[in-house]
Structures are given as structure tokens and as C-alpha cells.
Design a protein around this motif. Structure first.
Motif, PDB file in Angstrom:
ATOM      1  N   ARG A 373       0.828  -1.216   0.000  1.00 44.59           N
ATOM      2  CA  ARG A 373       0.000   0.000   0.000  1.00 44.59           C
ATOM      3  C   ARG A 373       0.860   1.263   0.000  1.00 44.59           C
ATOM      4  N   ASN A 402      -5.842  -6.447   1.166  1.00 39.31           N
ATOM      5  CA  ASN A 402      -7.106  -6.063   0.540  1.00 39.31           C
ATOM      6  C   ASN A 402      -7.032  -6.306  -0.973  1.00 39.31           C
ATOM      7  N   PRO A 403      -8.168  -6.661  -1.597  1.00 38.41           N
ATOM      8  CA  PRO A 403      -8.148  -7.029  -3.020  1.00 38.41           C
ATOM      9  C   PRO A 403      -7.537  -5.970  -3.931  1.00 38.41           C
ATOM     10  N   GLU A 404      -7.780  -4.689  -3.626  1.00 38.56           N
ATOM     11  CA  GLU A 404      -7.225  -3.632  -4.472  1.00 38.56           C
ATOM     12  C   GLU A 404      -5.700  -3.674  -4.465  1.00 38.56           C
ATOM     13  N   TRP A 406      -3.859  -6.282  -3.705  1.00 34.84           N
ATOM     14  CA  TRP A 406      -3.464  -7.554  -4.335  1.00 34.84           C
ATOM     15  C   TRP A 406      -3.359  -7.386  -5.850  1.00 34.84           C
ATOM     16  N   ASP A 422      -0.643 -15.481  -0.732  1.00 36.45           N
ATOM     17  CA  ASP A 422      -1.068 -14.697   0.432  1.00 36.45           C
ATOM     18  C   ASP A 422      -1.101 -15.648   1.618  1.00 36.45           C
ATOM     19  N   GLY A 446      -7.255 -11.298  -1.933  1.00 35.31           N
ATOM     20  CA  GLY A 446      -7.650 -11.013  -0.564  1.00 35.31           C
ATOM     21  C   GLY A 446      -7.890 -12.245   0.273  1.00 35.31           C
ATOM     22  N   TRP A 530     -11.381 -16.591   4.217  1.00 36.19           N
ATOM     23  CA  TRP A 530     -11.102 -15.153   4.242  1.00 36.19           C
ATOM     24  C   TRP A 530     -10.807 -14.775   5.692  1.00 36.19           C
ATOM     25  N   ALA A 570      -9.395   0.293  12.099  1.00 38.96           N
ATOM     26  CA  ALA A 570      -9.018   0.012  10.717  1.00 38.96           C
ATOM     27  C   ALA A 570      -8.237   1.183  10.129  1.00 38.96           C
ATOM     28  N   GLU A 572      -6.168   2.242   6.373  1.00 38.06           N
ATOM     29  CA  GLU A 572      -5.884   1.846   4.990  1.00 38.06           C
ATOM     30  C   GLU A 572      -4.425   1.492   4.781  1.00 38.06           C
ATOM     31  N   GLY A 575      -3.251  -1.461   8.100  1.00 39.10           N
ATOM     32  CA  GLY A 575      -4.146  -2.544   8.493  1.00 39.10           C
ATOM     33  C   GLY A 575      -4.928  -2.169   9.725  1.00 39.10           C
TER      34      GLY A 575
END
Length: 664
Positions: A373, A402-404, A406, A422, A446, A530, A570, A572, A575
Motif C-alpha cells: 500500500r 485487501n483485493p485492491e 493484491w 497470500d 484477498g 477469508w 481500521a 488503509e 491494516g
């Protein structure tokens, strides 16, 4: 080197395809170490499967029994076999004719500080260090604290301890003197191995001063007999004659001849302290045969290691379990060439990691979602200035990705074709437990996907009932991730506290005999797992586990704080971020807010580490408590994350949140 990527519309663009699952490339699958058949073999006979993995190692005395679970939860794996961990990581590769292969490409933080060490050279240095430790009186069963940055001598020190049957306790070099003192004291370490200082973002800062402070803090009760100091930065440091020794004046003088002794498979290998919910760090204990078996096996199959051609780079620090398993013991047991980097990703600039990949032709890159990130924030243009075409596999560790992030990682680092593994695991599990196999798995961004062959995990509700597969959009209820069968690299206890071991990990589902990981999870529609993160009072900040109790204790240590509550919110970038709510003592009520916040952050940094500094500190008149006096951290998390409050019916005074919000 900007990748040209075909999107779903068929147009050429720089945006990745948004797929629900990513199959392995056919050419990767054809040559992969792991196949679908491994799952079937492990399912058919789990213990025979683990025996096969153990026999990848060199045993001095072969084992006849794979698992003894008669005194659960205290496992014994391969208990009647003997081996030497350091021999398996170094000597046997030299004996096999691979002594000239580079074991470690070391890259220091200052540009130009670099060194490549072959397996033959590593064997000599480990032998010299082992002889030195023996001359200084260390014997099998003793403990040594290692408080060092990412320099080759740190790995040599770990292997020298392993060679002698001495337990190492590696303490992250970013931790404070106070944290080091607690770990020396708990382990009763007879020696500390450290450096004069370390480089951080271009500056040399002392590390030895912290060691002296820790030892002095223990006074006459200090168990430390010697401090062995590596000359890294050349800065002036205090030196205690008779106790302190320079590495370069002692170790190189020792003989390079050393015959490793074989130890029982259950002989303790190392202690690694991790945050606990009581505020007192837990000394997680790992033993030799089972740990090395799973470390070596998972490193081989998860990262598809080809020792003759791969250049592997795990960006972790040896102060954490990832560095133990996937920098020291996994890679070296498999005889691979790896990169070890001392510095930070932005020193001297944001190009550094990309330059290192180019310089050494890195083929496998294993890092944390936080760093991915960070690269995203810096922008893809930096990566596009470099040739990353050597990369054939990417990995993620430390927290759910997070999928974005990834998809960005796969596109920018992997030209939208490189598999990503992962991995989910913990200090306590010792090695990876849930992960894709890169030549087999159709990955969902993710998700850590499914337990590795030989590992058994499930997601259950409060009563221990299995949850059913859900959907890819999270409608399925979350539950508790448990491990329902023992595994070779599992922790063997908490140092000096067997009752805490049972209470912490085995009490939640004691009737079933399951290990409770402390993480929440759910199933997707295809049964993949997940991970949802911690459900207890341990926060995961950039992959570093920090307990709320430790931070609260540091805050209350300030003379102006009457009470503190800490939660993970949380974030961004990291984590989770640390958010603190404090009540001040009356005589500090007039202290300017910014001054108090700065003082409290400094207090936490000093007592624990700069990584534990709260992102937010809110001065509040009171905290939300139940009638029994328990602080409702769940509700504070709601506040920290800006959510509607959950059930407040058990609070003594639900109106307290108006005052807290006013304090925010």
C-alpha cells in the motif's frame, strides 16, 4: 518498464483485469514443486505425509514415531529422532558440492554497503561463532538475547546458537531498552549479542546504549555475563571491560572447524516474545525437528523454490517470526540464494527496493500488505522506471491483503501474470498454515484460500459448530478460525508458564481440543478462507502484533494519566492503527492538549517502540464501563472507526459517549 495489459474489454491499458479468480500460468504449473496430488496424499495419511516432509532433512538418528499427542496440548513430533538444525541449514549444502553457491546477498542501508556470502563462507563463520560462544561458557540449554539490525552477523549468531543447542531470543532492534530488559529477564539470558548501532534513514543511531540500560535496569539480578558487540556504524559507545567484547576481535580468531552435535527433535530451538493481552510478553517456544520440517517444506512448496536458479527476498526483520522462518531457517535449509536488506524502503529514496530487485535479479519477493500500500501511495511510475522482469512469484504476509492492493501488486510487480501467495500464519504456528500453492490454486484476491497439505483448519461459531461456505461478497456470518489437528511447527509452550499456554490458546474450545488462533474468518462460496483479523486485545499494526494492555501500561506510566483504554482501528495504510483514550489526573488537566499528546506518544515510544505510538490520543473525562468495571473496547472501536454504536445496555452510564465524542 510499463506493462501492457489486456483488460476485459480487449483494450490495451495499464489497469489490471478485475477477475474473481486468477489461475496459475500454465508454464508455472508445469514446473511447480507442489501439485494437487499433495492434498490427496496428506488427506489419505496425514502422519505419513509429514514423515515424508521430515525426511527432506538430514537426520543423525532417524525417527520412528511421527507424532505423540498423548499429553495434549503439548505435542511431540519425531521425538526419538536427532538432528542439528544448523547442519541442515549450512553444512549439508557444502558437503553436497554447493559451497560456492551464494547463501546471502547482503545489502546495507547506506548505498555501497553490500556483501555476498557463499554457503562455504557461512559455514566457516557459523563455526567460528559457535566456538566463540563455547569459549565464553555457553552450553546447550542456555539462552542468548540477540538485539541486532539486519546484518549478516545476526543470522550467523542465530545459526551458531542453533548449532550448540543454545536457545536464541531475538529482540527486534526497534524495541526499547525497557522491552529488551523484560525479555532478558524472563529468558534469563546469559549473553546479549548486539551492534554498536544501526542505520535508520541515513543516520547512525546507537543500539549498545539500550543494551547497557536494559542490563543496568536489572541490577544485581542481571543474568548477563557477556555482551558481544558487532562493529557496524563506528559510533562511540560505552564499553564495560570484562563483560563486553568486540565481535571482530574475538570471532574471526576462532577455529573454522566445529563438529555439530545432534540434538533430540524436541530440543528447544528458540524463544520469540510476542504481545499478550495481559501486557506481559509471552515467550513462545519452538523446538527443532518439527519446526524445521514445516519451515523447510512450506518454504519449498509455497514459494516454489528452485535453489539452483532462484534469488529469493523476504523483506521482513529477524526480530519477527517471518524473519526466523522465511529468512533464516526455511531458505537456508533449502539451499537457496537470498537477499537480506538492512534498511528501510525509502532510504535513500523510494526507488531502493526496485533497485535491489534489479541488482540481484530477484525472482521471488515476499513482503507485507502495508508496504504494498505504501508503494501504491508513491505511485506506479517509480516501479515503471525499473526492470522487474526477473520476478516470477510474489508473496504477502503479516495481515490480510485487501483485493485492491493484491491486484495492484500483481499488475505493477508481476506484469499481471505472476502468481501471488497470500500466507496466513502466526508466531505461534511457526510456519505458514493457510496459503495458495502457486502452481495449483486459482487465487481470489484477498483470500489466503485453503490450508496447506498436512494442515487442518476450520471456521466455527461460538459453540464450535462448523460454518458453511458463504459468498464472495461477505454475506456469510464470520466465525472463529481454529486448528483442529496438531502440526509439526506448533509452539511447544510459553516459556516458564504452561498454564498460560493452555489458557491462552486451548481454553476457548477446550472440550474439542482445538487451538484457537485469535483470528476471525469466514468462508467464501467455494470454501476458501477469508481472514478477518484479530478478535482479541492484540492489534496488528503493519504486521507487528502489539497488545492493547502493553500500550495502556505505557500510557498509565506517565505521571499525568489516571486511566487509559487502547483499541485498534481500521487503517488503509497499516491494516490497524492504535487509538488511545486517556483520562488525565486533575493536576494535569490544564496541560495544553498538544503538549500532552506529544508527551504520551514519546512515553509509548520509549517504553515499547516507535511502532507502537498511537495514531490518535483522545483526552476524555471518562471511559465506557460495564457494571462489573470492564472497559467496553468494542464500543471504543466503534467510536474510533466512526460507526454507529453497538449495544450500550450493559454500560453503567451510556451517556459517557457524548463526552467522549466531545473530546474527539
Amino acid at each position: 518498464m510499463q506493462p501492457s495489459v489486456t483488460t476485459l474489454t480487449g483494450m490495451t491499458d495499464t489497469h489490471t483485469q478485475v477477475l474473481s479468480a486468477y489461475p496459475p500460468p500454465a508454464e508455472f504449473a508445469e514446473q511447480a514443486n507442489a501439485t494437487e496430488e499433495m492434498y490427496r496424499e496428506a488427506e489419505a495419511d496425514r502422519l505419513a505425509f509429514w514423515a515424508t516432509q521430515a525426511n527432506r532433512l538430514a537426520w543423525s538418528k532417524p525417527f520412528t514415531e511421527v507424532l505423540d499427542w498423548s499429553e495434549a496440548p503439548f505435542a511431540k513430533w519425531f521425538a526419538d529422532g536427532t538432528l542439528n538444525v544448523a547442519y541442515n541449514c549450512v553444512d549439508r549444502h557444502v558437503e553436497a558440492g554447493n559451497g560456492d553457491r551464494v547463501a546471502i546477498h547482503w545489502e546495507g542501508e547506506p548505498v555501497g554497503h553490500s556483501r555476498s556470502i557463499t554457503y562455504a563462507e557461512l559455514k566457516d563463520e557459523v563455526s567460528q561463532a559457535a566456538n566463540t560462544l563455547t569459549d565464553l561458557g555457553l552450553v546447550s540449554g542456555d539462552r542468548v538475547a540477540i538485539y541486532m539490525p539486519m546484518v549478516p552477523e545476526a543470522i550467523v549468531a542465530m545459526l551458531a546458537c542453533a548449532r550448540l543447542g543454545v536457545m536464541h531470543s531475538v529482540v527486534f532492534a526497534g524495541f526499547s531498552a525497557s522491552a529488551l530488559k523484560a525479555r532478558i529477564d524472563d529468558a534469563q539470558a546469559k549473553m546479549v549479542i548486539t551492534t554498536d548501532g544501526q542505520y535508520r534513514r541515513g543516520s547512525a543511531v546507537s543500539l549498545k546504549i539500550g543494551v547497557d540500560e536494559a542490563i543496568e535496569g536489572l541490577g544485581d539480578a542481571s543474568p548477563v555475563e557477556h555482551v558481544l558487540v558487532v562493529r557496524r556504524t563506528g559510533i562511540d559507545i560505552p564499553f564495560t571491560e570484562g563483560r563486553d567484547l568486540w565481535w571482530d576481535e574475538t570471532v574471526p580468531k576462532a577455529s573454522t572447524e566445529h563438529t555439530p552435535e545432534a540434538f533430540d527433535a524436541e530440543h528447544p530451538l528458540f524463544l520469540l516474545y510476542t504481545s499478550g493481552t495481559t501486557g506481559k510478553p509471552k515467550g513462545i517456544m519452538h523446538t527443532s525437528g518439527g519446526y524445521l520440517t514445516q519451515a523447510s517444506y512450506t518454504h519449498s512448496v509455497v514459494f516454489d523454490i528452485k535453489p539452483e536458479t532462484d534469488v529469493y527476498w523476504c523483506t521482513a526483520d529477524i526480530g519477527w517470526v517471518t524473519g526466523h522462518t522465511y529468512i533464516v531457517y526455511g531458505p537456508l535449509s533449502n539451499g537457496v540464494t537470498q537477499v537480506v536488506y538492512e534498511g528501510t524502503p525509502a532510504s535513500p529514496n523510494e526507488h531502493r527496493h526496485f533497485e535491489v530487485i534489479e541488482k540481484y535479479g530477484v525472482t521471488i519477493y515476499y513482503t507485507a500488505p502495508t508496504l504494498v500500500r505504501t508503494f501504491m501511495k508513491w505511485g506506479r511510475e517509480i516501479a515503471f522506471e525499473h526492470d522487474l522482469s526477473s520476478l516470477r512469484l510474489l508473496g504477502s504476509v503479516g495481515e490480510p491483503i485487501n483485493p485492491e492492493a493484491w491486484r495492484w501488486y500483481r499488475l505493477i510487480f508481476g506484469a499481471d501474470k505472476t502468481p501471488i501467495v497470500d500466507t496466513w500464519w502466526q508466531t505461534e504456528t511457526g510456519a505458514a498454515m493457510i496459503s495458495p500453492l502457486p502452481g495449483v490454486t486459482h487465487c481470489k484476491p484477498g483470500s489466503a484460500m485453503r490450508p496447506l497439505p498436512g494442515i487442518s483448519a476450520k471456521i466455527v461459531d461460538d459453540e464450535g459448530n462448523d460454518l458453511a461456505p458463504g459468498t464472495d461478497h461477505g454475506e456469510q456470518a464470520s466465525g472463529y478460525l481454529v486448528l483442529d489437528k496438531p502440526w509439526p511447527a506448533m509452539l511447544r509452550g510459553i516459556w516458564g508458564d504452561p498454564e498460560r499456554f493452555k489458557e491462552t490458546y486451548w481454553s476457548r474450545f477446550a472440550d474439542q481440543g482445538w487451538y484457537f488462533a485469535g483470528d476471525g474468518a469466514r468462508y467464501g462460496k467455494d470454501g476458501e478462507i477469508w481472514i478477518l483479523g484479530r478478535i482479541d486485545d492484540v492489534m496488528n499494526v503493519s504486521g507487528h502484533r502489539i497488545s492493547t494492555a502493553e500500550v495502556e501500561s505505557a500510557l498509565v506510566g506517565h505521571s499525568g494519566v489516571a486511566e487509559a483504554a487502547v483499541v485498534g482501528a481500521a487503517d488503509e495504510q497499516t491494516g490497524q492503527a492504535i487509538c488511545a483514550f486517556v483520562i488525565l489526573k486533575s493536576h494535569h488537566a490544564e496541560t495544553p492538549h498538544e503538549q500532552m499528546v506529544d508527551e504520551l506518544r514519546a512515553e509509548v515510544s520509549r517504553e515499547i517502540s516507535p511502532i507502537a505510538k498511537p495514531r490518535e490520543i483522545h483526552v476524555v473525562p471518562e471511559l465506557p464501563k460495564t457494571r462489573s468495571g470492564k472497559i467496553m473496547r468494542r464500543l471504543l472501536r466503534d467510536v474510533a472507526e466512526g460507526r454507529e454504536l453497538g449495544d450500550t445496555s450493559t454500560l453503567v452510564d451510556p451517556s459517557v459517549f457524548e463526552a467522549i465524542r466531545a473530546g474527539k
